[in-house]
Design a protein around this motif. Structure first.
Motif, PDB file in Angstrom:
ATOM      1  N   GLU A   1       1.027  -1.216   0.013  1.00 51.85           N
ATOM      2  CA  GLU A   1      -0.030   0.058   0.042  1.00 51.85           C
ATOM      3  C   GLU A   1       0.691   1.275   0.088  1.00 51.85           C
ATOM      4  O   GLU A   1       0.485   2.402   0.544  1.00 51.85           O
ATOM      5  CB  GLU A   1      -0.753   0.082   1.067  1.00 51.85           C
ATOM      6  CG  GLU A   1      -1.843  -1.190   1.112  1.00 51.85           C
ATOM      7  CD  GLU A   1      -2.842  -1.347   2.402  1.00 51.85           C
ATOM      8  OE1 GLU A   1      -2.430  -0.732   3.511  1.00 51.85           O
ATOM      9  OE2 GLU A   1      -3.672  -1.974   2.516  1.00 51.85           O
ATOM     10  N   GLY A   2       1.955   1.220  -0.451  1.00 52.46           N
ATOM     11  CA  GLY A   2       2.992   2.463  -0.659  1.00 52.46           C
ATOM     12  C   GLY A   2       3.302   2.877   0.915  1.00 52.46           C
ATOM     13  O   GLY A   2       3.923   4.130   0.874  1.00 52.46           O
ATOM     14  N   ARG A   3       3.253   2.141   1.747  1.00 49.97           N
ATOM     15  CA  ARG A   3       3.581   2.628   3.059  1.00 49.97           C
ATOM     16  C   ARG A   3       4.376   1.594   4.042  1.00 49.97           C
ATOM     17  O   ARG A   3       4.950   2.066   5.161  1.00 49.97           O
ATOM     18  CB  ARG A   3       2.349   3.074   3.787  1.00 49.97           C
ATOM     19  CG  ARG A   3       1.313   1.891   4.051  1.00 49.97           C
ATOM     20  CD  ARG A   3       0.040   2.053   4.827  1.00 49.97           C
ATOM     21  NE  ARG A   3      -0.639   0.810   5.017  1.00 49.97           N
ATOM     22  CZ  ARG A   3      -0.427   0.070   5.822  1.00 49.97           C
ATOM     23  NH1 ARG A   3       0.536   0.064   6.497  1.00 49.97           N
ATOM     24  NH2 ARG A   3      -1.201  -1.274   5.916  1.00 49.97           N
ATOM     25  N   HIS A   4       4.514   0.316   3.705  1.00 48.26           N
ATOM     26  CA  HIS A   4       5.193  -0.711   4.635  1.00 48.26           C
ATOM     27  C   HIS A   4       5.950  -1.560   4.021  1.00 48.26           C
ATOM     28  O   HIS A   4       5.347  -2.309   2.568  1.00 48.26           O
ATOM     29  CB  HIS A   4       3.953  -1.389   5.245  1.00 48.26           C
ATOM     30  CG  HIS A   4       4.518  -2.521   6.374  1.00 48.26           C
ATOM     31  ND1 HIS A   4       4.924  -2.248   7.538  1.00 48.26           N
ATOM     32  CD2 HIS A   4       4.619  -3.789   6.215  1.00 48.26           C
ATOM     33  CE1 HIS A   4       5.328  -3.086   8.044  1.00 48.26           C
ATOM     34  NE2 HIS A   4       5.160  -4.422   7.258  1.00 48.26           N
ATOM     35  N   VAL A   5       7.097  -1.884   4.198  1.00 51.95           N
ATOM     36  CA  VAL A   5       8.233  -2.882   3.637  1.00 51.95           C
ATOM     37  C   VAL A   5       7.660  -4.176   4.301  1.00 51.95           C
ATOM     38  O   VAL A   5       7.655  -4.639   5.500  1.00 51.95           O
ATOM     39  CB  VAL A   5       9.456  -2.753   3.756  1.00 51.95           C
ATOM     40  CG1 VAL A   5      10.214  -3.711   3.162  1.00 51.95           C
ATOM     41  CG2 VAL A   5       9.870  -1.337   3.256  1.00 51.95           C
ATOM     42  N   ALA A   6       6.928  -5.124   3.406  1.00 46.56           N
ATOM     43  CA  ALA A   6       6.343  -6.488   3.612  1.00 46.56           C
ATOM     44  C   ALA A   6       7.355  -7.429   3.647  1.00 46.56           C
ATOM     45  O   ALA A   6       7.243  -8.378   4.143  1.00 46.56           O
ATOM     46  CB  ALA A   6       4.829  -6.602   3.083  1.00 46.56           C
ATOM     47  N   MET A   7       8.257  -7.453   2.594  1.00 49.92           N
ATOM     48  CA  MET A   7       9.346  -8.394   2.238  1.00 49.92           C
ATOM     49  C   MET A   7      10.558  -7.579   1.652  1.00 49.92           C
ATOM     50  O   MET A   7      10.401  -6.788   0.927  1.00 49.92           O
ATOM     51  CB  MET A   7       8.882  -9.285   1.253  1.00 49.92           C
ATOM     52  CG  MET A   7       7.474 -10.051   1.599  1.00 49.92           C
ATOM     53  SD  MET A   7       8.343 -11.594   2.310  1.00 49.92           S
ATOM     54  CE  MET A   7       6.860 -12.839   2.379  1.00 49.92           C
ATOM     55  N   LEU A   8      11.650  -8.259   2.095  1.00 51.40           N
ATOM     56  CA  LEU A   8      12.928  -7.884   1.698  1.00 51.40           C
ATOM     57  C   LEU A   8      13.734  -8.925   1.687  1.00 51.40           C
ATOM     58  O   LEU A   8      14.404  -9.212   2.810  1.00 51.40           O
ATOM     59  CB  LEU A   8      13.480  -6.544   2.275  1.00 51.40           C
ATOM     60  CG  LEU A   8      14.729  -6.192   1.631  1.00 51.40           C
ATOM     61  CD1 LEU A   8      14.806  -5.901   0.149  1.00 51.40           C
ATOM     62  CD2 LEU A   8      15.254  -4.691   2.391  1.00 51.40           C
TER      63      LEU A   8
END
Length: 157
Positions: free
Chosen positions: A69-76
């Motif tokens: 949602e353009g606000r939270h890094v969910a995976m890296l």
């Protein structure tokens, strides 16, 4: 990321997870992550408001980032054999250009906190656990200084 990449992306995430995170978690945490990183779960999230970028080298996926949602890094995740070569920084730099908010968050695995700190994230609040996954809430406030920090990047060989 394209639909054809899903199997390789899932495999990259799982390889990195088992190398760096899995031995610090319970069976519940491993099971939870396995479901999140499954090909079918990526496919479902691709249909939502999630930006998914991959780093490819010689037609092989060496890294992936997911910005929810353009606000939270969910995976890296970076493949174990290509970590510490600047791929994570490149992926994060590319993803942050698509941020829709001034403050981007991440629920960092405890083993990745120092890496996120190097990228400019700061710990916010206490470490927690959800469905067996231990995490540290972190955030980065995007401003011109952070954007400039990511622009001059070392090339990966």
């Amino acid at each position: 990321m394209e639909e054809k990449d899903i199997e390789d992306v899932s495999a990259t995430c799982m390889a990195s997870f088992f190398r760096s995170v899995a031995d610090t978690l319970s069976e519940e945490g491993i099971s939870t992550f396995s479901k999140i990183a499954a090909s079918s779960a990526f496919l479902d999230r691709m249909k939502g408001d999630n930006l998914m970028l991959v780093y490819e080298n010689n037609e092989k996926i060496d890294g992936v980032i997911e910005l929810k949602e353009g606000r939270h890094v969910a995976m890296l995740f970076i493949s174990p054999e290509h970590q510490k070569k600047g791929i994570g920084r490149k992926l994060l730099s590319s993803a942050l250009k698509h941020a829709k908010v001034e403050i981007v968050t991440v629920s960092a695995s405890l083993s990745s906190v120092s890496a996120y700190e190097k990228y400019g994230f700061e710990c916010k609040g206490e470490a927690g656990e959800s469905a067996g996954l231990a995490y540290q809430p972190m955030e980065i406030k995007l401003n011109n200084e952070h954007i400039r920090m990511f622009l001059p990047m070392k090339t990966v060989e």
